[in-house]
Design a protein around this motif. Structure first.
Motif, PDB file in Angstrom:
ATOM      1  N   CYS A 237     -15.376   8.307  -4.967  1.00  0.00           N
ATOM      2  CA  CYS A 237     -14.492   7.802  -3.903  1.00  0.00           C
ATOM      3  C   CYS A 237     -15.024   6.517  -3.264  1.00  0.00           C
ATOM      4  O   CYS A 237     -14.724   6.227  -2.097  1.00  0.00           O
ATOM      5  CB  CYS A 237     -14.274   8.853  -2.818  1.00  0.00           C
ATOM      6  N   GLN A 238     -15.794   5.759  -3.996  1.00  0.00           N
ATOM      7  CA  GLN A 238     -16.347   4.513  -3.469  1.00  0.00           C
ATOM      8  C   GLN A 238     -15.695   3.290  -4.085  1.00  0.00           C
ATOM      9  O   GLN A 238     -16.235   2.192  -3.989  1.00  0.00           O
ATOM     10  CB  GLN A 238     -17.860   4.473  -3.724  1.00  0.00           C
ATOM     11  N   GLU A 239     -14.550   3.457  -4.735  1.00  0.00           N
ATOM     12  CA  GLU A 239     -13.898   2.321  -5.371  1.00  0.00           C
ATOM     13  C   GLU A 239     -13.341   1.375  -4.305  1.00  0.00           C
ATOM     14  O   GLU A 239     -12.883   1.816  -3.236  1.00  0.00           O
ATOM     15  CB  GLU A 239     -12.778   2.784  -6.310  1.00  0.00           C
ATOM     16  N   PRO A 240     -13.367   0.080  -4.543  1.00  0.00           N
ATOM     17  CA  PRO A 240     -12.915  -0.884  -3.521  1.00  0.00           C
ATOM     18  C   PRO A 240     -11.408  -0.881  -3.311  1.00  0.00           C
ATOM     19  O   PRO A 240     -10.935  -1.235  -2.228  1.00  0.00           O
ATOM     20  CB  PRO A 240     -13.400  -2.232  -4.068  1.00  0.00           C
ATOM     21  N   LEU A 241     -10.630  -0.517  -4.315  1.00  0.00           N
ATOM     22  CA  LEU A 241      -9.177  -0.581  -4.200  1.00  0.00           C
ATOM     23  C   LEU A 241      -8.564   0.612  -4.907  1.00  0.00           C
ATOM     24  O   LEU A 241      -8.945   0.941  -6.038  1.00  0.00           O
ATOM     25  CB  LEU A 241      -8.641  -1.878  -4.819  1.00  0.00           C
ATOM     26  N   ARG A 242      -7.632   1.258  -4.231  1.00  0.00           N
ATOM     27  CA  ARG A 242      -6.911   2.379  -4.812  1.00  0.00           C
ATOM     28  C   ARG A 242      -5.471   1.946  -5.083  1.00  0.00           C
ATOM     29  O   ARG A 242      -4.652   1.866  -4.169  1.00  0.00           O
ATOM     30  CB  ARG A 242      -6.922   3.585  -3.874  1.00  0.00           C
ATOM     31  N   MET A 243      -5.194   1.697  -6.333  1.00  0.00           N
ATOM     32  CA  MET A 243      -3.861   1.217  -6.691  1.00  0.00           C
ATOM     33  C   MET A 243      -2.791   2.255  -6.406  1.00  0.00           C
ATOM     34  O   MET A 243      -1.658   1.916  -6.092  1.00  0.00           O
ATOM     35  CB  MET A 243      -3.841   0.835  -8.171  1.00  0.00           C
ATOM     36  N   ARG A 244      -3.156   3.520  -6.515  1.00  0.00           N
ATOM     37  CA  ARG A 244      -2.139   4.568  -6.351  1.00  0.00           C
ATOM     38  C   ARG A 244      -1.592   4.628  -4.925  1.00  0.00           C
ATOM     39  O   ARG A 244      -0.488   5.135  -4.707  1.00  0.00           O
ATOM     40  CB  ARG A 244      -2.705   5.918  -6.762  1.00  0.00           C
ATOM     41  N   ARG A 245      -2.342   4.129  -3.962  1.00  0.00           N
ATOM     42  CA  ARG A 245      -1.836   4.124  -2.591  1.00  0.00           C
ATOM     43  C   ARG A 245      -0.639   3.182  -2.454  1.00  0.00           C
ATOM     44  O   ARG A 245       0.277   3.435  -1.665  1.00  0.00           O
ATOM     45  CB  ARG A 245      -2.944   3.720  -1.619  1.00  0.00           C
ATOM     46  N   LEU A 246      -0.660   2.092  -3.203  1.00  0.00           N
ATOM     47  CA  LEU A 246       0.477   1.172  -3.181  1.00  0.00           C
ATOM     48  C   LEU A 246       1.698   1.767  -3.862  1.00  0.00           C
ATOM     49  O   LEU A 246       2.834   1.366  -3.572  1.00  0.00           O
ATOM     50  CB  LEU A 246       0.096  -0.141  -3.864  1.00  0.00           C
ATOM     51  N   LEU A 247       1.488   2.716  -4.773  1.00  0.00           N
ATOM     52  CA  LEU A 247       2.595   3.284  -5.550  1.00  0.00           C
ATOM     53  C   LEU A 247       3.218   4.503  -4.881  1.00  0.00           C
ATOM     54  O   LEU A 247       4.265   4.959  -5.321  1.00  0.00           O
ATOM     55  CB  LEU A 247       2.095   3.670  -6.947  1.00  0.00           C
ATOM     56  N   ARG A 248       2.598   5.035  -3.852  1.00  0.00           N
ATOM     57  CA  ARG A 248       3.122   6.255  -3.224  1.00  0.00           C
ATOM     58  C   ARG A 248       4.535   6.105  -2.679  1.00  0.00           C
ATOM     59  O   ARG A 248       5.335   7.038  -2.780  1.00  0.00           O
ATOM     60  CB  ARG A 248       2.170   6.707  -2.116  1.00  0.00           C
TER      61      ARG A 248
END
Length: 809
Positions: A237-248
């Protein structure tokens, strides 16, 4: 036909000897029925409908199904096909379900039909059982809750919004969930969506799934989200960007057919909006260049040009100043330095504002209103066509023919008695079921024609006028007179006058005690008045219950609200008297219990002020406005949903770009020294520290403040200094999407709503005592009166192309 073929044998395709693909004779047929081999009741036919009949209870138990029929008596070699008629009953129930769940959700009042469903799906027994289960209240509410839950995760997951304040000076460290907790909840949500797309894909079939862009996008978003979820866990859970949050937000879009329609209309309207946007851009560029030349430093200027230093220092700053002036947020600040030097400079700013704000921006609103209304009309026309298509398909399956096989039929239609028999098994509101039964009874034993069959569905567009229970019957003349007085509307007017007097008394004491500290206040008079008014409210409640009866009193929503507030006021007043005693001189607001006397009195007075809203139903113009606003809140959910999507996406992007850029100043416990040195009107001097993107909740509030455009130039300037000049692109894009496009769309529909509702032709009342007087039209589609009814040929042609049904009559 020697061997039955699964998923290929038509159910009613050759009931009258027609070929499988002949659309000139026969009835509707299903080409996707699962067939049990070996069960052939008569030569050349299968008993596939047996499976349909076995699931009849499940099919009839679903909500929204309107009609069914077991009157399709088909004759072949003199043998009636009783299994075929039962199969048609299953199909018709699904068809009528489609016709009842039409989606004109932009109605003024309560929308009775809010789902948009196509009839182009599998029609075999198993698929129809799955279909009814999928669209049951339990499944749909589970799906809606899952969408809400996955969107709500943004408030809890890192960066968490679980702090008391968003101000960077006073904000404590938020609670951060451990890695895997929120990801586990998210995985459950994604699995629900996987099941959802799987069921949808199975019901429509693979061929239609490949042609449906929304379903393909749904599958793609799920795949990307699951891959990104796997990467997130692998990186702890230390990734800088979560693309899936934009897709929700896509999950919210794909679940609402009306939001899809609205989005399509907005996309179609963008070219027309772009034309005015280009004019605005040219307008800004010309005046920016002209302003740079106008406010340049001349050779004979003995002192610095304050206008140029403050607003026209460079081309980007000048463009930003005039863009903000277009929203009038910095007017007249941007004009004052030049205007103080020479009054003639005001002409430049006045002309710019007149052309930009008064003409071009209002022209943009007019174009959006005109163009979007046209595209929305096309969308609603499609909705009407699909409703009529479902109704027509149901009619074709339900139709009966009177006459011998091979002879010219005497009549074609639906038998009312079978209609009513199936109607008893369908779940719907009792009022609409009763209205439909009365409508069908009026035809006696006459077969319902296609037009009459359609008129039955019009009962769903009516809302029953609520009948209040009968008043109690009193024998005493005195009680009868009292009942007449206290049930008269003049008694309500008296209550409104009393409530107004109570509100005025509260306002008087608020003005008198505005500069008095709570410990020095004397609440004696106000306490006495509160006791008197609350006693009257209790007496009014009891007298109305006496006059109308308990159930009659509760049948009025205004009485329910008054009764609830009066009960709360009575409890609070009794609690106040029990703790602080009866009001007396120098009744000071000391604290003896949970709340001080002043807090208790303040809470009571706030409820009294809220109770004053009871006057709204008694003032027709005000009631009309309020009902329109409430109708907008309920029926423009598609526009609200799109705004939620836009807010969500921009908030996530803002967190990724600007998180941590607004840093608390040195010694954040007090900013008095910093404020003294900060320039007037700056981010620091105005203490706008809570306008940041450090968490999701703070980002939403910041975006709201920019959308309102009041002082939004302060936020633009701050992020330019803290982040860089490129940050303006983000905020200008947000202003264009939210304030220019969405607000104008909402304004356009608001105008259409009010124009339709205030049209006197829409408020004609039926004659008293007539059948229509028992019902009132549910605040019709705002565009319904100008929609065109589809032609018979269009419906028939569309049904002929159904992948799972054949129209053969």
């Amino acid at each position: 036909m020697s061997e039955p073929q699964a998923e290929s044998e038509p159910l009613l395709g050759r009931a009258r000897g027609g070929s499988d693909h002949d659309c000139s004779e026969g009835l509707l047929a299903s080409s996707s029925v699962q067939v049990d081999s070996g069960e052939v009741p008569w030569p050349g036919r299968t008993s596939a409908s047996t499976r349909l009949w076995s699931s009849s209870k499940m099919l009839f138990s679903g909500t929204g199904g309107i009609l069914g029929n077991d009157t399709v008596v088909l004759e072949m070699r003199g043998h009636p096909c009783m299994e075929e008629k039962r199969a048609s009953q299953r199909h018709s129930c699904v068809f009528c379900k489609h016709s009842s769940f039409w989606t004109p959700c932009l109605t003024f009042g309560k929308c009775l039909v809010c789902w948009y469903r196509s009839i182009f799906h599998r029609m075999d027994a198993r698929s129809m059982c799955l279909y009814r289960w999928y669209y049951s209240n339990l499944c749909q509410r589970t799906l809606s809750f899952t969408i809400f839950l996955i969107l709500f995760l943004a408030f809890i997951e890192t960066p968490s919004s679980l702090t008391r304040t968003a101000d960077v000076r006073y904000r404590s460290l938020p609670w951060e969930p451990p890695c895997g907790l929120m990801e586990g909840v998210e995985l459950l949500c994604l699995l629900v969506f996987v099941a959802d797309v799987s069921v949808k894909g199975y019901l429509v079939g693979w061929s239609q799934f490949q042609r449906n862009l929304w379903l393909l996008a749904y599958l793609t978003v799920l795949v990307v989200s699951l891959v990104d979820w796997t990467v997130s866990l692998s990186l702890l859970c230390q990734e800088p960007l979560r693309m899936r949050r934009l897709l929700r937000p896509f999950f919210l879009l794909q679940n609402s057919s009306m939001m899809k329609k609205t989005l399509k209309c907005i996309r179609s309207s963008l070219p027309d909006m772009a034309s005015v946007g280009l004019l605005l851009a040219i307008h800004l560029c010309l005046f920016t260049t002209f302003g740079m030349l106008l406010f340049t430093v001349g050779e004979k200027d003995m002192e610095p040009n304050r206008e140029r230093l403050a607003y026209f220092r460079s081309l980007p700053e000048a463009l930003t100043s005039l863009l903000v002036l277009l929203t009038t947020a910095n007017n007249p600040d941007v004009m004052i330095p030049a205007y103080s030097k020479n009054r003639a400079y005001a002409i430049f700013f006045v002309v710019f504002t007149m052309i930009g704000s008064l003409f071009l921006m209002n022209l943009l609103t007019a174009i959006i209103y005109n163009q979007f209304r046209g595209y929305l009309m096309k969308s609603l026309q499609t909705s009407l066509f699909r409703r009529r298509l479902g109704t027509r398909a149901a009619y074709e399956v339900l139709s009966s023919r009177l006459g011998q096989a091979g002879a010219t039929p005497e009549a074609v239609g639906v038998k009312p008695q079978n209609f009513l028999q199936v109607l008893q098994k369908v779940q719907m509101t009792n009022s609409h079921k009763q209205a439909i039964m009365e409508k069908v009874h009026s035809y006696n034993d006459t077969l319902l024609s296609a037009d009459e069959f359609q008129k039955v569905f019009d009962e769903l567009d009516k809302s029953v006028i609520k009948e209040h229970p009968l008043k109690p019957q009193y024998q005493s003349p005195f009680l009868q007179t009292a009942q007449f007085l206290f049930s008269h509307y003049y008694f309500d007017y008296l209550g409104n006058i009393i409530a107004l007097g109570n509100l005025v008394s509260i306002c008087v004491f608020l003005v008198q005690d505005a500069d008095v500290l709570p410990r020095n206040r004397d609440d004696f008079v106000l306490g006495i008045l509160d006791c008197i008014f609350i006693l009257y409210y209790v007496l009014e409640l009891l007298l109305k219950v006496f006059a109308l009866g308990p159930w009659g009193y509760l049948s009025y929503p205004s009485n329910v609200c008054d009764g609830l507030l009066t009960s709360i006021l009575l409890v609070l007043e009794i609690s106040t008297l029990a703790v602080y005693g009866f009001p007396h001189p120098r009744w000071k607001p000391e604290t003896l219990g949970l709340l001080s006397l002043w807090d208790m009195t303040r809470l009571v007075n706030m409820l009294i002020v809220f109770r004053f809203l009871r006057i709204i139903p008694n003032m027709k113009p005000m009631a009309m406005v309020v009902s329109t606003v409430l109708g907008l809140v309920q029926n423009l959910r598609a526009f609200g949903g799109i705004l939620v999507v836009v807010y969500y996406v921009f908030a996530i992007v803002g967190i990724s770009l600007f998180r941590g850029t607004i840093v608390a100043p040195f010694g954040n416990s007090s900013l008095a020294p910093a404020n003294g040195s900060a320039s007037c009107g700056s981010f620091e001097q105005l203490e706008y520290w809570a306008n940041n993107f450090d968490d999701f909740a703070a980002a939403l509030v910041t975006l709201w403040n920019v959308m309102v455009v009041n002082n939004w130039q302060v936020i633009l300037d701050a992020y330019e200094r803290y982040v860089g000049p490129w940050s303006k692109i983000y905020f200008v894009l947000w202003w264009l999407v939210s304030s220019v496009i969405w607000v104008n769309l909402f304004l356009a529909l608001l105008l259409e709503n009010f124009l339709h509702r205030w049209d006197p032709q829409n408020h004609e009342q039926p004659p008293a005592g007539s059948v229509e007087a028992a019902y009132q039209m549910s605040e019709e589609l705002m565009f319904r009166d100008i929609l065109e009814e589809p032609r018979e040929e269009e419906l028939t042609e569309k049904l002929c192309r159904h992948p799972h049904l054949w129209l053969c009559r």
